[in-house]
Design a protein around this motif. Structure first.
Motif, PDB file in Angstrom:
ATOM      1  N   ASP A  41      -2.685   2.513  10.214  1.00  0.00           N
ATOM      2  CA  ASP A  41      -3.303   1.579  11.334  1.00  0.00           C
ATOM      3  C   ASP A  41      -2.348   0.051  10.916  1.00  0.00           C
ATOM      4  O   ASP A  41      -1.868  -0.765  12.526  1.00  0.00           O
ATOM      5  N   SER A  42      -1.489  -0.126   9.920  1.00  0.00           N
ATOM      6  CA  SER A  42      -0.926  -1.772   9.815  1.00  0.00           C
ATOM      7  C   SER A  42       0.459  -1.299  10.468  1.00  0.00           C
ATOM      8  O   SER A  42       1.549  -1.908  10.688  1.00  0.00           O
ATOM      9  N   SER A  43       1.220   0.140  10.681  1.00  0.00           N
ATOM     10  CA  SER A  43       2.492   0.798  11.815  1.00  0.00           C
ATOM     11  C   SER A  43       2.181   0.478  12.481  1.00  0.00           C
ATOM     12  O   SER A  43       1.519   1.762  13.207  1.00  0.00           O
ATOM     13  N   ALA A  44       3.787   0.253  13.461  1.00  0.00           N
ATOM     14  CA  ALA A  44       3.591   0.176  15.089  1.00  0.00           C
ATOM     15  C   ALA A  44       4.540   1.770  14.926  1.00  0.00           C
ATOM     16  O   ALA A  44       4.337   2.761  16.091  1.00  0.00           O
ATOM     17  N   GLY A  45       4.607   2.600  13.936  1.00  0.00           N
ATOM     18  CA  GLY A  45       6.129   3.784  14.182  1.00  0.00           C
ATOM     19  C   GLY A  45       6.452   3.773  13.201  1.00  0.00           C
ATOM     20  O   GLY A  45       6.488   3.579  11.867  1.00  0.00           O
ATOM     21  N   GLY A  88      10.312   8.008   3.297  1.00  0.00           N
ATOM     22  CA  GLY A  88       8.683   7.481   4.181  1.00  0.00           C
ATOM     23  C   GLY A  88       7.819   6.941   2.810  1.00  0.00           C
ATOM     24  O   GLY A  88       8.475   6.117   1.491  1.00  0.00           O
ATOM     25  N   ASN A  89       6.675   6.681   2.553  1.00  0.00           N
ATOM     26  CA  ASN A  89       6.319   6.127   2.292  1.00  0.00           C
ATOM     27  C   ASN A  89       5.904   6.640   0.620  1.00  0.00           C
ATOM     28  O   ASN A  89       6.147   7.725   0.184  1.00  0.00           O
ATOM     29  N   ILE A  90       5.689   5.766  -0.717  1.00  0.00           N
ATOM     30  CA  ILE A  90       5.914   6.173  -1.306  1.00  0.00           C
ATOM     31  C   ILE A  90       4.903   7.205  -1.823  1.00  0.00           C
ATOM     32  O   ILE A  90       4.070   6.804  -2.659  1.00  0.00           O
ATOM     33  N   LEU A 112       6.311  -1.391  -9.662  1.00  0.00           N
ATOM     34  CA  LEU A 112       7.134  -1.260  -7.382  1.00  0.00           C
ATOM     35  C   LEU A 112       6.838  -2.440  -7.596  1.00  0.00           C
ATOM     36  O   LEU A 112       6.143  -3.695  -7.954  1.00  0.00           O
ATOM     37  N   LEU A 113       8.441  -3.146  -7.201  1.00  0.00           N
ATOM     38  CA  LEU A 113       8.395  -4.559  -6.065  1.00  0.00           C
ATOM     39  C   LEU A 113       7.749  -3.880  -4.666  1.00  0.00           C
ATOM     40  O   LEU A 113       7.178  -3.129  -3.866  1.00  0.00           O
ATOM     41  N   ASP A 135       0.667  -1.189   0.255  1.00  0.00           N
ATOM     42  CA  ASP A 135       0.037  -0.122   0.340  1.00  0.00           C
ATOM     43  C   ASP A 135       0.666   1.313  -0.056  1.00  0.00           C
ATOM     44  O   ASP A 135       0.546   2.173   0.500  1.00  0.00           O
ATOM     45  N   SER A 136       2.022   1.174  -0.921  1.00  0.00           N
ATOM     46  CA  SER A 136       2.415   2.303  -0.977  1.00  0.00           C
ATOM     47  C   SER A 136       3.579   2.532   0.155  1.00  0.00           C
ATOM     48  O   SER A 136       4.121   3.532   0.592  1.00  0.00           O
TER      49      SER A 136
END
Length: 379
Positions: free
Chosen positions: A127-131, A244-246, A177-178, A29-30
């Protein structure tokens, strides 16, 4: 005795072994994330960031994917409150509690590290990441934060890494994107030959904290073989790198009319909510190119990183400073990259000739080049 000299010779040839830590990067999800155990809580995913100085954990908010310090047997709070700047220019800083925790990296490597727990329960986070795993290079001007808290400095002082640098492998292959990549803290693949790689020197004009390099030019290669070059002659513009996120790269708002003239006026794409949608113009998506120039090298982005669902993957926020542009992983993910705090440089290695050396005969703003028509846009 002979065996001793043979062993010594091997050491001299191979060089001193280096300590490093390697993580697999999962891209979903990028969001590029690494996983580690925080206290007794297993496989917590952390986003990568060049904007934060240490590991930061999101508020628990009753989310089982987040880290809950109330259920940790090894958590201890220092009672020190610090502030971390928001990645978005002009946005409010956020508050963290500096604390200690045991982190299990890989191969059962347990480390006691300083980290920050974000205390704002209204903080918006995946939601899926802790930090976040922060890799900033300095803490100048950050409230209650010293360089000893930097994640890289902590690892270096504990002799878990031998160099204050880190390597990130490409996120793209053949324009796609891999789902996986990797990061190495403290080392890089030796086949890259650091002294032969193109690089940009870090620029401290606007900040000593981030990975900034002076940006020389932005090159727009148009569908009809027209090249527009945005050359920075009067302004000192830096590119601020973030892993950070793509997400879409940010450009100064004053460049917006240039791209609008190309996409809307010239090619008839549609504008929707500030986005340029060229879904009905596949030839534009296929042939349009964007490159950045650092020093004497042109760094070319692939098609998939320039476009997202047929929409131009760049933003022109009005509240962003005109002094720098933000280049996310949609740019850097096109290359092997090495961020070196020791050398004060960012090194790149290309794929499929997507880094091109420019010389006196091939500079993008050379009017004598008869292969293309040039439109120079000087500031």
């Amino acid at each position: 005795m002979l065996s001793f000299f043979i062993y010594l010779f091997i050491l001299l040839v191979q060089g001193k072994s280096e300590n490093s830590i390697e993580f697999k990067i999962e891209i979903a999800d990028s969001y590029p994330t690494i996983s580690l155990d925080i206290g007794n809580q297993k496989s917590r995913k952390l986003l990568l960031s060049l904007y934060t100085p240490m590991i930061l954990t999101f508020p628990y908010q009753n989310n089982p994917n987040h880290y809950d310090n109330a259920n940790s047997l090894t958590y201890s709070s220092s009672g020190i409150i610090a502030q971390i700047p928001n990645i978005n220019y002009g946005k409010e800083n956020y508050t963290v509690m500096l604390s200690d925790e045991t982190f299990t990296i890989n191969n059962n490597l347990n480390l006691s590290l300083k980290f920050g727990a974000i205390t704002n329960e209204n903080f918006k986070c995946p939601d899926s990441s802790a930090g976040v795993s922060g890799l900033i290079r300095n803490t100048e001007g950050l409230f209650n934060l010293e360089n000893k808290y930097l994640l890289m400095n902590q690892l270096y002082e504990q002799k878990k890494i031998s160099q204050k640098l880190f390597y990130i492998a490409p996120y793209y292959k053949s324009n796609e994107l891999l789902s996986e990549s990797k990061i190495i803290l403290g080392a890089y693949p030796q086949e890259l030959k650091l002294n032969e790689l193109p690089y940009c020197d870090l620029d401290n004009t606007y900040s000593k904290n981030y990975f900034d390099c002076r940006l020389d030019e932005i090159i727009i290669e148009d569908v009809d073989n027209t090249t527009r070059v945005q050359t920075y002659k009067e302004r000192h513009i830096v590119a601020r790198f973030e892993e950070g996120n793509i997400q879409p790269n940010q450009l100064p708002y004053y460049l917006y009319p240039t791209f609008k003239d190309i996409f809307i006026t010239k090619y008839g794409c549609e504008e929707n909510g500030g986005l340029f949608d060229c879904s009905k113009k596949p030839e534009v998506i296929k042939n349009f190119k964007v490159s950045y120039v650092f020093g004497k090298y042109k760094y070319l982005m692939n098609t998939d990183s320039i476009w997202s669902q047929n929409k131009f993957n760049f933003r022109f926020p009005k509240d962003t400073s005109d002094n720098f542009v933000i280049l996310f992983s949609s740019f850097s993910g096109n290359f092997h990259r090495i961020y070196s705090m020791d050398d004060q440089r960012v090194y790149y290695s290309g794929i499929n000739n997507n880094i091109i050396k420019l010389d006196d005969n091939s500079k993008p703003n050379d009017d004598n080049n008869d292969k293309k028509k040039f439109c120079l846009l000087y500031l």
